[in-house]
Design a protein around this motif. Structure first.
Motif, PDB file in Angstrom:
ATOM      1  N   SER A  64      -2.830   7.630   2.580  1.00  0.00           N
ATOM      2  CA  SER A  64      -3.084   6.620   3.677  1.00  0.00           C
ATOM      3  C   SER A  64      -2.993   5.217   3.004  1.00  0.00           C
ATOM      4  O   SER A  64      -2.712   5.049   1.581  1.00  0.00           O
ATOM      5  N   LEU A  75      -3.875   1.158  -1.819  1.00  0.00           N
ATOM      6  CA  LEU A  75      -4.552   0.150  -2.229  1.00  0.00           C
ATOM      7  C   LEU A  75      -5.461   0.448  -3.511  1.00  0.00           C
ATOM      8  O   LEU A  75      -5.301  -0.034  -4.977  1.00  0.00           O
ATOM      9  N   CYS A  96      -9.750  -3.255   2.843  1.00  0.00           N
ATOM     10  CA  CYS A  96      -9.384  -4.152   1.624  1.00  0.00           C
ATOM     11  C   CYS A  96     -10.562  -4.189   0.562  1.00  0.00           C
ATOM     12  O   CYS A  96     -10.320  -4.163  -0.444  1.00  0.00           O
ATOM     13  N   VAL A 120      -3.433 -10.371   2.294  1.00  0.00           N
ATOM     14  CA  VAL A 120      -3.233  -9.402   3.384  1.00  0.00           C
ATOM     15  C   VAL A 120      -2.218 -10.303   4.303  1.00  0.00           C
ATOM     16  O   VAL A 120      -2.595 -11.157   4.421  1.00  0.00           O
ATOM     17  N   ASP A 176      -1.132  -6.639   0.523  1.00  0.00           N
ATOM     18  CA  ASP A 176      -1.565  -5.584   1.381  1.00  0.00           C
ATOM     19  C   ASP A 176      -0.743  -5.609   2.859  1.00  0.00           C
ATOM     20  O   ASP A 176      -0.585  -6.692   3.592  1.00  0.00           O
ATOM     21  N   ALA A 214      -0.006  -3.322   4.930  1.00  0.00           N
ATOM     22  CA  ALA A 214      -0.293  -2.504   6.012  1.00  0.00           C
ATOM     23  C   ALA A 214       0.189  -2.883   7.370  1.00  0.00           C
ATOM     24  O   ALA A 214       0.665  -1.897   7.963  1.00  0.00           O
ATOM     25  N   TYR A 249      -0.388   4.458   9.264  1.00  0.00           N
ATOM     26  CA  TYR A 249      -1.402   4.936  10.575  1.00  0.00           C
ATOM     27  C   TYR A 249      -0.440   4.510  11.681  1.00  0.00           C
ATOM     28  O   TYR A 249       0.009   3.652  11.895  1.00  0.00           O
ATOM     29  N   LYS A 268       0.333   1.088  13.372  1.00  0.00           N
ATOM     30  CA  LYS A 268       1.134   0.375  12.526  1.00  0.00           C
ATOM     31  C   LYS A 268       2.519  -0.069  12.971  1.00  0.00           C
ATOM     32  O   LYS A 268       3.197   0.928  13.704  1.00  0.00           O
TER      33      LYS A 268
HETATM   34  C1  LIG Z   1      -4.951  -4.884   6.420  1.00  0.00           C
HETATM   35  C2  LIG Z   1      -4.946  -3.456   6.297  1.00  0.00           C
HETATM   36  N1  LIG Z   1      -5.239  -2.887   5.158  1.00  0.00           N
HETATM   37  C3  LIG Z   1      -5.452  -1.502   4.723  1.00  0.00           C
HETATM   38  C4  LIG Z   1      -5.520  -0.527   5.909  1.00  0.00           C
HETATM   39  C5  LIG Z   1      -5.831   0.893   5.375  1.00  0.00           C
HETATM   40  O1  LIG Z   1      -4.794   1.755   5.682  1.00  0.00           O
HETATM   41  P1  LIG Z   1      -5.235   3.219   6.283  1.00  0.00           P
HETATM   42  O2  LIG Z   1      -5.817   3.245   7.748  1.00  0.00           O
HETATM   43  O3  LIG Z   1      -3.800   3.823   6.385  1.00  0.00           O
HETATM   44  O4  LIG Z   1      -5.803   3.685   5.336  1.00  0.00           O
HETATM   45  C6  LIG Z   1      -5.292  -0.951   7.246  1.00  0.00           C
HETATM   46  C7  LIG Z   1      -5.312  -0.082   8.204  1.00  0.00           C
HETATM   47  O5  LIG Z   1      -5.895  -0.202   9.333  1.00  0.00           O
HETATM   48  C8  LIG Z   1      -4.950  -2.170   7.469  1.00  0.00           C
HETATM   49  O6  LIG Z   1      -4.853  -2.894   8.584  1.00  0.00           O
END
Ligand SMILES: Cc1ncc(COP(=O)(O)O)c(C=O)c1O
Length: 384
Positions: free
Chosen positions: A65, A70, A95, A144, A170, A172, A196, A199
């Motif tokens: 994930s 992270l 985060c 981020v 980040d 993501a 996810y 995304k």
């Molecule tokens: C900015 C950010 N960081 C980290 C994540 C965590 O990712 P995951 O849902 O794959 O664990 C997300 C996911 O929603 C995110 O939007």
């Protein structure tokens, strides 16, 4: 092409995506079922090479994930108790959670009103406050790329350099975006991304990846994602305390198909964003333009007074919206006890009250977008 009935409008439309990608996803799944190497099968390695090539980094290591990506980076850097990691207060909970899970302290920092990304001035003040208090050692900043828009690395990197901080990007929400003319993923010392499903580069289940040019860090992450087992695997000699955090081969096979469509999908999101900008800028606050580079448009997020009323009225007309995020991290029960920047997080608080994300998935039909635009304009004019 025909638009969908109002009640069929989806915030993200996976069925339309599947129709567009044709039988390629099914064929990729069938091929994994046939060879049966469900864990770290050949598609995982192929995907890692393709991701590294796409992001122009030396290493891509997939994992279970974005949260684990992270976590794995922080663990690999040895960040833990007594360390401060500077985290924007306006982002997803993962985060700050990843930082807290390794025993370090997330220090919550305000964001810029225009970009919603980490504010350099608030970061500088937070670093100074931590140094002065002498309780924690500043170790890293977590930048981020919110809503798919790269953070301000030109401003953040010199601050990180001046204070010896590791830059964890980040990505993501931003895989596929560009910072200036560089693909996203190489702007920090290491990046984490998420697969996810909703995304911009999403799988059909959970998944994530670490991207880095650092050979030592990459090797450490590879060890940590498989319980610290000395490689080659299956020797049952564990030299680190790690996680079980691997990307399923099935997801890797799906992502390999989807990677081929990513640039086109992001271009399509860009067209939708430009149409929203043009049609809505006189009624609501639209996202600030990004000079150079490109957003991955994970979200198209407007700002309005009376956001909840507008969202409810849009829902009554069959138009789905989402709020990213209704509460900043320093106002969340799980994180409120962590330190914040000395002047607080007033921008994050205002954003949390006003942001509203409109549908922007790549399969959104023009006619449906026009209907969304008309409804927003009408409701805002009526003060809904
Ligand atoms: C900015 C950010 N960081 C980290 C994540 C965590 O990712 P995951 O849902 O794959 O664990 C997300 C996911 O929603 C995110 O939007």
């Amino acid at each position: 092409m025909s638009s969908t009935a109002p009640s069929d409008l989806r915030f993200v439309d996976f069925q339309a995506q599947r129709r567009r990608l044709g039988g390629r996803i099914e064929a990729a799944i069938a091929s994994v079922l046939a060879h049966g190497r469900f864990i770290l099968g050949p598609e995982v390695e192929r995907l890692e090479q393709a991701l590294a090539d796409y992001a122009r980094v030396r290493h891509a290591i997939t994992c279970a994930s974005g949260t684990d990506a992270l976590l794995l980076i922080l663990m690999a850097r040895g960040i833990g108790p007594g360390d401060a990691v500077f985290v924007p207060g306006f982002t997803f909970a993962a985060c700050a959670a990843a930082v807290a899970l390794v025993g370090a302290t997330p220090v919550l920092v305000d964001v810029e009103p225009a970009s919603c990304n980490l504010a350099p001035a608030s970061l500088g003040a937070a670093i100074a406050a931590v140094r002065q208090a002498r309780r924690l050692t500043p170790r890293a900043l977590l930048a981020v790329d919110l809503f798919g828009r790269p953070a301000d690395y030109a401003a953040l990197r010199p601050i990180a350099r001046a204070h010896g901080l590791f830059v964890l990007q980040d990505a993501a929400q931003s895989f596929g975006a560009r910072w200036r003319d560089e693909p996203v993923g190489g702007q920090g010392d290491a990046a984490a991304t998420s697969f996810y499903p909703s995304k911009p580069f999403g799988a059909y289940g959970d998944g994530g990846a670490v991207l880095t040019d650092d050979d030592g860090l990459a090797e450490e992450v590879r060890l940590l994602r498989t319980h610290g087992e000395r490689r080659p695997a299956a020797c049952y000699e564990h030299i680190r305390i790690g996680l079980n955090s691997r990307l399923d081969t099935l997801q890797a096979a799906i992502l390999l198909v989807k990677l081929g469509a990513l640039d086109q999908e992001i271009a399509r999101r860009g067209v939708l964003a430009a149409r929203y900008d043009e049609a809505l800028a006189d009624r609501v606050e639209v996202p600030a333009p990004l000079a150079g580079g490109r957003s991955a448009w994970a979200q198209y997020t407007i700002r309005v007074q009376g956001r909840d009323r507008l969202a409810a009225a849009l829902a009554r007309r069959g138009i789905p919206t989402a709020v990213h995020y209704p509460r900043p991290l320093h106002r969340q029960p799980a994180f409120a006890h962590f330190p914040s920047a000395p002047d607080g997080l007033p921008v994050a608080e205002t954003l949390a009250r006003r942001v509203l994300s409109l549908p922007i998935h790549p399969d959104l039909e023009a006619a449906d977008q026009i209907r969304i635009i008309a409804a927003v304009r009408d409701l805002v004019a009526k003060g809904a």
